[in-house]
Design a protein around this motif. Structure first.
Motif, mmCIF file in Angstrom:
data_model
loop_
_atom_site.group_PDB
_atom_site.id
_atom_site.type_symbol
_atom_site.label_atom_id
_atom_site.label_comp_id
_atom_site.label_asym_id
_atom_site.label_seq_id
_atom_site.Cartn_x
_atom_site.Cartn_y
_atom_site.Cartn_z
ATOM 1 N N LYS A 197 7.177 4.855 12.871
ATOM 2 C CA LYS A 197 7.188 3.752 11.789
ATOM 3 C C LYS A 197 7.961 3.792 10.688
ATOM 4 N N ASN A 198 8.486 2.830 10.254
ATOM 5 C CA ASN A 198 9.391 2.696 8.969
ATOM 6 C C ASN A 198 8.208 2.872 7.741
ATOM 7 N N SER A 199 8.256 4.183 7.050
ATOM 8 C CA SER A 199 7.243 4.120 6.098
ATOM 9 C C SER A 199 7.403 3.199 4.902
ATOM 10 N N ILE A 200 8.521 2.791 4.624
ATOM 11 C CA ILE A 200 9.030 1.889 3.634
ATOM 12 C C ILE A 200 8.127 0.330 3.751
ATOM 13 N N LEU A 201 8.458 -0.093 4.924
ATOM 14 C CA LEU A 201 7.847 -1.265 5.249
ATOM 15 C C LEU A 201 7.657 -1.418 6.845
ATOM 16 N N ASP A 202 6.521 -1.239 7.207
ATOM 17 C CA ASP A 202 6.133 -1.750 8.613
ATOM 18 C C ASP A 202 5.307 -3.086 8.453
ATOM 19 N N VAL A 203 5.957 -4.055 9.007
ATOM 20 C CA VAL A 203 5.303 -5.659 8.751
ATOM 21 C C VAL A 203 3.953 -5.644 9.373
ATOM 22 N N ASN A 204 3.741 -4.982 10.584
ATOM 23 C CA ASN A 204 2.505 -5.084 11.277
ATOM 24 C C ASN A 204 1.288 -4.573 10.537
ATOM 25 N N THR A 205 1.773 -3.200 10.027
ATOM 26 C CA THR A 205 0.691 -2.701 9.091
ATOM 27 C C THR A 205 0.475 -3.403 7.961
ATOM 28 N N LEU A 206 1.577 -3.961 7.150
ATOM 29 C CA LEU A 206 1.367 -4.936 5.844
ATOM 30 C C LEU A 206 0.367 -6.097 6.320
ATOM 31 N N LYS A 207 0.530 -6.516 7.423
ATOM 32 C CA LYS A 207 -0.318 -7.742 7.809
ATOM 33 C C LYS A 207 -1.744 -7.282 7.868
ATOM 34 N N ASN A 208 -1.950 -6.146 8.508
ATOM 35 C CA ASN A 208 -3.172 -5.815 8.574
ATOM 36 C C ASN A 208 -3.901 -5.362 7.355
ATOM 37 N N TYR A 209 -3.193 -4.944 6.471
ATOM 38 C CA TYR A 209 -3.832 -4.655 5.112
ATOM 39 C C TYR A 209 -4.085 -5.962 4.178
ATOM 40 N N LEU A 210 -3.349 -6.986 4.430
ATOM 41 C CA LEU A 210 -3.359 -8.085 3.553
ATOM 42 C C LEU A 210 -3.864 -9.277 4.344
ATOM 43 N N ALA A 211 -4.651 -9.031 5.388
ATOM 44 C CA ALA A 211 -5.393 -10.208 6.153
ATOM 45 C C ALA A 211 -6.300 -11.088 5.369
ATOM 46 N N ASP A 212 -6.761 -10.462 4.518
ATOM 47 C CA ASP A 212 -7.772 -11.306 3.394
ATOM 48 C C ASP A 212 -6.868 -11.365 2.109
ATOM 49 N N ILE A 213 -5.828 -11.428 1.753
ATOM 50 C CA ILE A 213 -5.290 -11.671 0.470
ATOM 51 C C ILE A 213 -5.642 -12.853 -0.032
ATOM 52 N N ASP A 214 -5.781 -13.691 0.736
ATOM 53 C CA ASP A 214 -5.843 -15.013 0.168
ATOM 54 C C ASP A 214 -7.281 -15.374 -0.388
ATOM 55 N N GLN A 215 -8.287 -14.380 -0.186
ATOM 56 C CA GLN A 215 -9.474 -14.399 -0.493
ATOM 57 C C GLN A 215 -9.540 -13.343 -1.881
ATOM 58 N N TYR A 216 -8.219 -12.828 -2.442
ATOM 59 C CA TYR A 216 -8.462 -12.040 -3.505
ATOM 60 C C TYR A 216 -8.720 -12.573 -4.681
ATOM 61 N N PRO A 217 -9.675 -12.053 -5.681
ATOM 62 C CA PRO A 217 -10.142 -13.019 -6.608
ATOM 63 C C PRO A 217 -9.306 -12.852 -7.950
ATOM 64 N N VAL A 218 -7.873 -12.515 -8.087
ATOM 65 C CA VAL A 218 -7.039 -12.990 -8.921
ATOM 66 C C VAL A 218 -6.243 -13.959 -8.695
ATOM 67 N N GLY A 219 -6.220 -15.256 -9.543
ATOM 68 C CA GLY A 219 -5.580 -16.150 -8.859
ATOM 69 C C GLY A 219 -3.846 -16.246 -9.125
ATOM 70 N N ASN A 220 -3.510 -15.459 -10.071
ATOM 71 C CA ASN A 220 -2.273 -15.494 -9.952
ATOM 72 C C ASN A 220 -1.408 -14.166 -9.353
ATOM 73 N N ILE A 221 -0.673 -14.551 -8.266
ATOM 74 C CA ILE A 221 0.012 -13.218 -7.505
ATOM 75 C C ILE A 221 1.439 -13.394 -7.113
ATOM 76 N N ASP A 222 2.279 -12.438 -7.707
ATOM 77 C CA ASP A 222 3.603 -12.576 -7.360
ATOM 78 C C ASP A 222 3.865 -11.469 -6.625
ATOM 79 N N VAL A 223 5.046 -11.238 -5.864
ATOM 80 C CA VAL A 223 5.202 -10.340 -4.724
ATOM 81 C C VAL A 223 6.172 -9.538 -4.923
#
Length: 326
Positions: A197-223
């Protein structure tokens, strides 16, 4: 009927165009000296967000002492219309076995040094300090106390970075006491482990980690998104080390045997990319494509609304040919 059809097509076109609206973007600046060459100035001038996130210094604990490392300096020619957001990187071990008094002193010293550098170099800074720390369950309480102390001392907005594992394991990692976080969408694995895998960014791995990012209780998120690259060198003992800034074109060398599009084996001992590399060593290049970045943004558009993108990092070797408006 024809009029209605044309109206519907126009409406669909308007919706489609609005869906494609680009996110505001800017950059991290992670060198120890504030200076910009022509390409970097042009890229920064074209950035659509009004800030530049500049690393001011690191903080580390060594020999029982907590101290700043790599404090920023400034070239006379450095100039930008962007407001600088001071970023301070603090190692996780800084918060191991730290006392309450040491936390207060750390907040005081960091605030003082940020103010001193801002004043010394006449920098136009935003009323924000960003703290970058890969905190863990064992250091979270002291780190969160520090963030509160720094906010009280500085009178500024205190923000912090948020790593992928801190999202997925939020019960253990805790929620930082800030109004805004910067989601670091890279470092999905260690480059020093053997992996396809690409250690800088593997998109499938990222999606797994961030599956519930919409429920993260800090309202203001930049990327934060990666545009950097490197080469992973593997020796005869299967030990790995990094050479920053390599790309696939660097593998086109008459002393290298190409194994794949992004990997080669060295066929002659010599100095390559500032390092002495022996015959039989392998170099695997990891870099990020536009499509990977677009894939991440498409995924996050469904989870987070109205975010700004901060690219890591502003450096001439990473910005050429890039399309930042995504």
């Amino acid at each position: 009927m024809r009029t209605l059809t044309l109206f519907c097509l126009a409406l669909l076109t308007m919706v489609s165009c609005s869906d494609k609206k680009s996110h505001p973007y800017t950059f991290y600046y992670w060198k120890t000296r504030l200076t910009l060459n022509t390409d970097e100035k042009e890229a920064l001038n074209q950035a659509t967000a009004p800030y530049l996130y500049a690393r001011f210094f690191d903080v580390d604990q060594a020999g029982g002492r907590i101290q700043p490392v790599g404090v920023i300096t400034k070239d006379r020619s450095f100039a930008t219309d962007k407001k600088l957001v001071p970023v301070v990187f603090i190692t996780n071990r800084t918060f191991l076995h730290i006392s309450r008094d040491e936390i207060s002193l750390l907040a005081k010293n960091i605030n003082h040094l940020v103010q001193a550098k801002t004043s010394e170099y006449h920098l136009n800074t935003a009323p924000e300090i960003q703290i970058d720390c890969d905190w863990t369950a064992g250091t979270r309480d002291d780190y969160f106390t520090f963030l509160k102390e720094l906010k009280q001392l500085s009178g500024k907005t205190i923000t912090c970075t948020l790593r992928l594992h801190q999202v997925k394991d939020k019960k253990q990692a805790g929620i930082p006491p800030v109004q805004k976080v910067y989601l670091m969408c890279y470092s999905t694995s260690s480059p020093l482990e053997s992996s396809d895998k690409n250690s800088i960014l593997d998109v499938n791995t990222l999606k797994n980690y961030l599956a519930d990012i919409d429920q993260y209780p800090v309202g203001n998120i930049d990327v934060a998104l990666p545009i950097y690259s490197w080469g992973i060198v593997t020796n005869h003992l299967k030990k790995h080390r990094l050479i920053n800034g390599l790309s696939q074109k660097d593998l086109n060398n008459r002393h290298f045997k190409k194994i794949s599009e992004n990997e080669a084996e060295i066929e002659q001992d010599g100095f390559y990319f500032g390092s002495y590399l022996s015959k039989g060593f392998r170099i695997k290049v990891e870099e990020i494509s536009d499509e990977q970045l677009r894939d991440v943004v498409r995924f996050l558009n469904k989870k987070i609304h109205g975010f700004t993108i901060v690219y890591y990092q502003l450096d001439h070797q990473f910005i050429k040919g890039q399309n930042f408006s995504i």
